[in-house]
Design a protein around this motif. Structure first.
Motif, short mmCIF file in Angstrom:
data_model
loop_
_atom_site.label_atom_id
_atom_site.label_comp_id
_atom_site.label_asym_id
_atom_site.label_seq_id
_atom_site.Cartn_x
_atom_site.Cartn_y
_atom_site.Cartn_z
N LEU A 151 0.82 -1.21 0.00
CA LEU A 151 0.00 0.00 0.00
C LEU A 151 0.85 1.26 0.00
N VAL A 152 1.99 1.20 0.64
CA VAL A 152 2.88 2.35 0.74
C VAL A 152 3.39 2.80 -0.62
N MET A 153 3.29 1.92 -1.64
CA MET A 153 3.79 2.23 -2.96
C MET A 153 2.72 2.71 -3.93
N VAL A 154 1.45 2.70 -3.50
CA VAL A 154 0.33 2.94 -4.41
C VAL A 154 -0.14 4.39 -4.32
N PRO A 155 -0.26 5.10 -5.44
CA PRO A 155 -0.71 6.50 -5.39
C PRO A 155 -2.06 6.67 -4.70
N GLU A 156 -3.04 5.81 -5.02
CA GLU A 156 -4.37 5.89 -4.40
C GLU A 156 -4.56 4.66 -3.52
N ASP A 157 -4.05 4.75 -2.30
CA ASP A 157 -4.06 3.55 -1.46
C ASP A 157 -5.47 3.16 -1.03
N THR A 158 -6.38 4.12 -0.86
CA THR A 158 -7.75 3.76 -0.47
C THR A 158 -8.46 2.99 -1.59
N ILE A 180 5.25 2.46 9.44
CA ILE A 180 4.36 3.42 10.09
C ILE A 180 5.14 4.21 11.13
N ASN A 181 4.93 5.50 11.15
CA ASN A 181 5.50 6.37 12.18
C ASN A 181 4.44 6.57 13.26
N TYR A 182 4.62 5.92 14.40
CA TYR A 182 3.59 5.97 15.44
C TYR A 182 3.63 7.26 16.25
N LYS A 183 4.54 8.16 15.90
CA LYS A 183 4.55 9.49 16.50
C LYS A 183 3.77 10.48 15.65
N GLN A 184 3.30 10.03 14.51
CA GLN A 184 2.59 10.88 13.56
C GLN A 184 1.12 10.52 13.56
N ALA A 185 0.26 11.52 13.76
CA ALA A 185 -1.17 11.26 13.90
C ALA A 185 -1.82 10.86 12.58
N TYR A 186 -1.44 11.52 11.49
CA TYR A 186 -2.13 11.31 10.22
C TYR A 186 -1.17 10.89 9.11
N SER A 187 -1.66 10.05 8.23
CA SER A 187 -0.88 9.61 7.08
C SER A 187 -0.86 10.71 6.03
N LEU A 188 0.22 10.76 5.26
CA LEU A 188 0.29 11.78 4.21
C LEU A 188 0.95 11.23 2.97
N SER A 189 0.53 11.76 1.84
CA SER A 189 1.18 11.52 0.57
C SER A 189 1.27 12.87 -0.11
N GLN A 207 8.60 5.11 -2.08
CA GLN A 207 7.26 4.91 -1.57
C GLN A 207 6.44 6.19 -1.70
N ARG A 208 5.11 6.02 -1.77
CA ARG A 208 4.20 7.15 -1.99
C ARG A 208 3.58 7.66 -0.69
N TRP A 209 3.54 6.81 0.34
CA TRP A 209 2.84 7.18 1.57
C TRP A 209 3.78 7.18 2.77
N PHE A 210 3.52 8.11 3.67
CA PHE A 210 4.21 8.20 4.95
C PHE A 210 3.13 8.03 6.00
N TYR A 211 2.97 6.78 6.49
CA TYR A 211 1.82 6.44 7.31
C TYR A 211 1.99 6.82 8.77
N GLY A 212 0.84 7.22 9.37
CA GLY A 212 0.78 7.53 10.79
C GLY A 212 -0.14 6.56 11.51
N VAL A 213 -0.53 6.92 12.72
CA VAL A 213 -1.31 6.01 13.56
C VAL A 213 -2.75 5.83 13.08
N ASP A 214 -3.14 6.57 12.05
CA ASP A 214 -4.49 6.41 11.50
C ASP A 214 -4.57 5.29 10.45
N TYR A 215 -3.51 4.50 10.33
CA TYR A 215 -3.46 3.43 9.31
C TYR A 215 -4.66 2.49 9.44
#
Length: 253
Positions: A151-158, A180-189, A207-215
Motif C-alpha cells: 500500500l505504501v507504494m500505491v498513489p491511491e491507497d484507499t 508506520i511512524n507511530y509518533k505521527q497522527a495522520y498519514s500523508l502523501s 514509496q508514496r505514503w508516509f503512514y501515521g497512527v491512522d493506518y
C-alpha cells in the motif's frame, strides 16, 4: 544464441554470482546462535544489514523483519497453513513466504505485482502482472489476500484497499504491513515534497505514503474490521530479530 536467450542466461549467471557473494559475506554472521529465522530455522550471531537497517536480513531464506513477523502471524495466530482449503492472492510475493506456501495442500496460491518494485534479492516474479488498485478478478474470489509493503507504494491507497475488500470472500481476511511512524497522527502523501525531503522521510525509497497512527482507521473506512495487534510483545522478538512495536494489520471482510 538469440538475444533473448542470452539475456536470460546472463540474468541467471548474475543471480548466481550475487548469491555466491551473499553467502561469502554472511560467513561472519553465521558464527553464533543469538538470533533465529523462524522461516528457514537457521541460527546466526546476528541477521545481516539491509539498506539502512542492522540485524534485518536472513541470508538463507532472504527474509526481513516484516516477513518473519508475517510468517509467525500466519502460522500461529491464523492457522494459515492448515485446513480448510483456502484461495490466496499474494501481492509483491516475497521469496521467503512463497516458499512456505507452494506445495501446501490447503492453499490455492496466486501471486501478483505490477513489477514496478521488483527486487530479486527478496521477491519472486509474479504469476499475474497487475496493480493492487486494479485487481483483475471477480468479487468474492479469495479467502486471503497478503499485501506486505504494498500500500505504501500505491498513489491511491484507499482505492487499493477497496479492491482488496471487493475480491475477498465474506469472512475472508487480508494481512497488511507497511512502515508506520507511530509518533505521527495522520498519514500523508505529499507530491509537493522535494526530493531531499522525500529522502529524509522515506529513507531513499520511492514509496508514496508516509503512514501515521491512522493506518487502521483508513482500512476501517473502506469496510474492514481490523484487529489490534500486540503479538510481537508476546513472542521472543529479540530472538527473531523483530521489533516489539511491529504490527500486522489483520483486516476482515
Amino acid at each position: 544464441m538469440k538475444p533473448y536467450a542470452q539475456l536470460i542466461t546472463s540474468q541467471v549467471f548474475m543471480n548466481r554470482l550475487r548469491n555466491m557473494r551473499l553467502q561469502v559475506r554472511s560467513i561472519p554472521y553465521r558464527m553464533g546462535d543469538t538470533v533465529e529465522c523462524p522461516i528457514c530455522e537457521n541460527h546466526y550471531k546476528a541477521f545481516m544489514p539491509f539498506r539502512y537497517r542492522q540485524n534485518a536480513y536472513c541470508p538463507s531464506c532472504k527474509s526481513l523483519e516484516r516477513h518473519r513477523y508475517a510468517y509467525l502471524t500466519l502460522r500461529d495466530r491464523l492457522g494459515f497453513y492448515d485446513a480448510p482449503l483456502k484461495k490466496v492472492l499474494h501481492f509483491a510475493p516475497d521469496t521467503c513466504l512463497s516458499m512456505t506456501v507452494k506445495g501446501n495442500q490447503y492453499i490455492d496460491y496466486l501471486t501478483a505485482d505490477n513489477m514496478t518494485s521488483f527486487t530479486n534479492s527478496i521477491t519472486d516474479k509474479p504469476d499475474c502482472v497487475m496493480s493492487i488498485d486494479d485487481i483483475q478478478f471477480e468479487k468474492n474470489t479469495f479467502d486471503v489476500v497478503i499485501a506486505i509493503g504494498v500500500l505504501v507504494m500505491v498513489p491511491e491507497d484507499t482505492k487499493a484497499m477497496r479492491e482488496v475488500y471487493r475480491v475477498l470472500k465474506p469472512g475472508g481476511y487480508a494481512i497488511f504491513h507497511d512502515p508506520i511512524n507511530y509518533k505521527q497522527a495522520y498519514s500523508l502523501s505529499d507530491t509537493s515534497l522535494t526530493k531531499e525531503e522525500k529522502l529524509g522521510l522515506y529513507h531513499g525509497h520511492d514509496q508514496r505514503w508516509f503512514y501515521g497512527v491512522d493506518y487502521a482507521d483508513r482500512l476501517q473506512a473502506q469496510g474492514f474490521e481490523v484487529e489490534d495487534d500486540t503479538y510481537a510483545q508476546q513472542i521472543d522478538n529479540k530472538r527473531y530479530g523483530i521489533s516489539p512495536n511491529e504490527k500486522i494489520y489483520i483486516a476482515r471482510k
